[in-house]
Design a protein around this motif. Structure first.
Motif, PDB file in Angstrom:
ATOM      1  N   ASP A 113       0.618  -1.231   0.058  1.00  0.00           N
ATOM      2  CA  ASP A 113      -0.187   0.094  -0.025  1.00  0.00           C
ATOM      3  C   ASP A 113       0.837   1.256   0.062  1.00  0.00           C
ATOM      4  O   ASP A 113       1.408   1.587   1.063  1.00  0.00           O
ATOM      5  CB  ASP A 113      -1.012   0.130   1.076  1.00  0.00           C
ATOM      6  CG  ASP A 113      -1.968   1.104   1.058  1.00  0.00           C
ATOM      7  OD1 ASP A 113      -1.884   2.096   0.505  1.00  0.00           O
ATOM      8  OD2 ASP A 113      -2.659   0.944   2.292  1.00  0.00           O
ATOM      9  N   GLU A 147       0.031   4.341   0.041  1.00  0.00           N
ATOM     10  CA  GLU A 147      -0.583   5.468   0.792  1.00  0.00           C
ATOM     11  C   GLU A 147       0.007   5.447   2.120  1.00  0.00           C
ATOM     12  O   GLU A 147      -0.291   6.124   2.951  1.00  0.00           O
ATOM     13  CB  GLU A 147      -2.125   5.363   0.787  1.00  0.00           C
ATOM     14  CG  GLU A 147      -2.557   6.259  -0.511  1.00  0.00           C
ATOM     15  CD  GLU A 147      -2.100   7.840  -0.676  1.00  0.00           C
ATOM     16  OE1 GLU A 147      -1.953   8.218   0.334  1.00  0.00           O
ATOM     17  OE2 GLU A 147      -2.183   8.220  -1.912  1.00  0.00           O
ATOM     18  N   ASP A 196       3.103  -0.443  -6.220  1.00  0.00           N
ATOM     19  CA  ASP A 196       1.986   0.295  -5.146  1.00  0.00           C
ATOM     20  C   ASP A 196       0.803  -0.235  -5.700  1.00  0.00           C
ATOM     21  O   ASP A 196       0.191   0.103  -6.920  1.00  0.00           O
ATOM     22  CB  ASP A 196       2.224   1.636  -5.268  1.00  0.00           C
ATOM     23  CG  ASP A 196       1.383   2.598  -4.594  1.00  0.00           C
ATOM     24  OD1 ASP A 196       0.208   2.123  -4.141  1.00  0.00           O
ATOM     25  OD2 ASP A 196       1.390   3.676  -4.551  1.00  0.00           O
ATOM     26  N   ARG A 251      -2.169   1.116  -5.068  1.00  0.00           N
ATOM     27  CA  ARG A 251      -2.863   2.076  -5.337  1.00  0.00           C
ATOM     28  C   ARG A 251      -2.879   2.467  -6.778  1.00  0.00           C
ATOM     29  O   ARG A 251      -3.861   2.898  -7.397  1.00  0.00           O
ATOM     30  CB  ARG A 251      -2.599   3.432  -4.516  1.00  0.00           C
ATOM     31  CG  ARG A 251      -2.871   3.153  -3.162  1.00  0.00           C
ATOM     32  CD  ARG A 251      -4.104   3.034  -2.512  1.00  0.00           C
ATOM     33  NE  ARG A 251      -3.896   2.806  -1.209  1.00  0.00           N
ATOM     34  CZ  ARG A 251      -4.796   3.254  -0.320  1.00  0.00           C
ATOM     35  NH1 ARG A 251      -5.974   3.924  -0.624  1.00  0.00           N
ATOM     36  NH2 ARG A 251      -4.956   2.840   1.078  1.00  0.00           N
ATOM     37  N   LYS A 266      -7.407   8.584   4.079  1.00  0.00           N
ATOM     38  CA  LYS A 266      -7.454   7.759   3.045  1.00  0.00           C
ATOM     39  C   LYS A 266      -8.088   6.564   3.136  1.00  0.00           C
ATOM     40  O   LYS A 266      -8.032   5.905   4.322  1.00  0.00           O
ATOM     41  CB  LYS A 266      -5.978   7.307   2.507  1.00  0.00           C
ATOM     42  CG  LYS A 266      -5.107   8.657   2.004  1.00  0.00           C
ATOM     43  CD  LYS A 266      -5.719   9.062   0.762  1.00  0.00           C
ATOM     44  CE  LYS A 266      -4.756  10.371   0.245  1.00  0.00           C
ATOM     45  NZ  LYS A 266      -4.904  10.901  -0.960  1.00  0.00           N
ATOM     46  N   PHE A 303      -8.092  -0.790   1.378  1.00  0.00           N
ATOM     47  CA  PHE A 303      -8.510  -1.578   0.220  1.00  0.00           C
ATOM     48  C   PHE A 303      -9.840  -2.070   0.448  1.00  0.00           C
ATOM     49  O   PHE A 303     -10.727  -2.344  -0.723  1.00  0.00           O
ATOM     50  CB  PHE A 303      -7.652  -2.271  -0.229  1.00  0.00           C
ATOM     51  CG  PHE A 303      -6.249  -1.769  -0.768  1.00  0.00           C
ATOM     52  CD1 PHE A 303      -6.203  -1.529  -1.971  1.00  0.00           C
ATOM     53  CD2 PHE A 303      -5.223  -1.473   0.008  1.00  0.00           C
ATOM     54  CE1 PHE A 303      -5.066  -0.753  -2.636  1.00  0.00           C
ATOM     55  CE2 PHE A 303      -4.100  -0.922  -0.576  1.00  0.00           C
ATOM     56  CZ  PHE A 303      -3.921  -0.725  -1.753  1.00  0.00           C
TER      57      PHE A 303
END
Length: 140
Positions: A24, A26, A51, A53, A135, A138
């Protein structure tokens, strides 16, 4: 050899042929760990850092295979998938990072039992960091 952070190319959900670590980007802890560890695949090719994201298709494919990025990073190596604490333990032998953090990370990850006990707390810290940044995870 080492690789930088890369996007997973190709069609949505395509799984790279080379060894990869899906994490991840973030999460400040995950990103710091990946950046400072300077992983080198000891199998003659670089470890591709992805990543999650930037690769939603790959994240979805891993979820279909039973590996949820929300609960831990995913390492694909030697035709196997390692998840969470198991991935972190395997990565210990691949770190080429230098300095105090790298030594501490290698010492920590050298004990699979220690990593398994700590991993739920690491996941909680990740979740708190994401909440503080506003944020989603997932699974959100």
């Amino acid at each position: 050899m080492m690789s930088g952070v890369e996007e997973a190319g190709g069609p949505a959900g395509e799984v790279p042929d080379e060894p990869f670590l899906l994490y991840d980007g973030e999460c400040p802890f995950c990103s710091f760990y990946v950046a400072k560890s300077r992983f080198e695949a000891r199998i003659g090719q670089p470890l591709r850092l992805i990543d999650g994201r930037e690769a939603p298709g790959l994240v979805a494919q891993m979820r279909r295979e039973g590996f949820d990025l929300e609960t831990g990073m995913i390492l694909a190596l030697d035709g196997k998938r390692l998840h969470g604490a198991d991935a972190m333990t395997a990565l210990e032998g691949m770190s080429a990072g230098a300095g105090g953090f790298a030594r501490l990370a290698r010492r920590f990850a050298a004990s699979p039992g220690r990593v398994r006990r700590a991993y739920p707390w690491l996941r909680r810290l990740r979740r708190l960091a994401l909440l503080a940044k506003g944020k989603p995870g997932f699974g959100d």
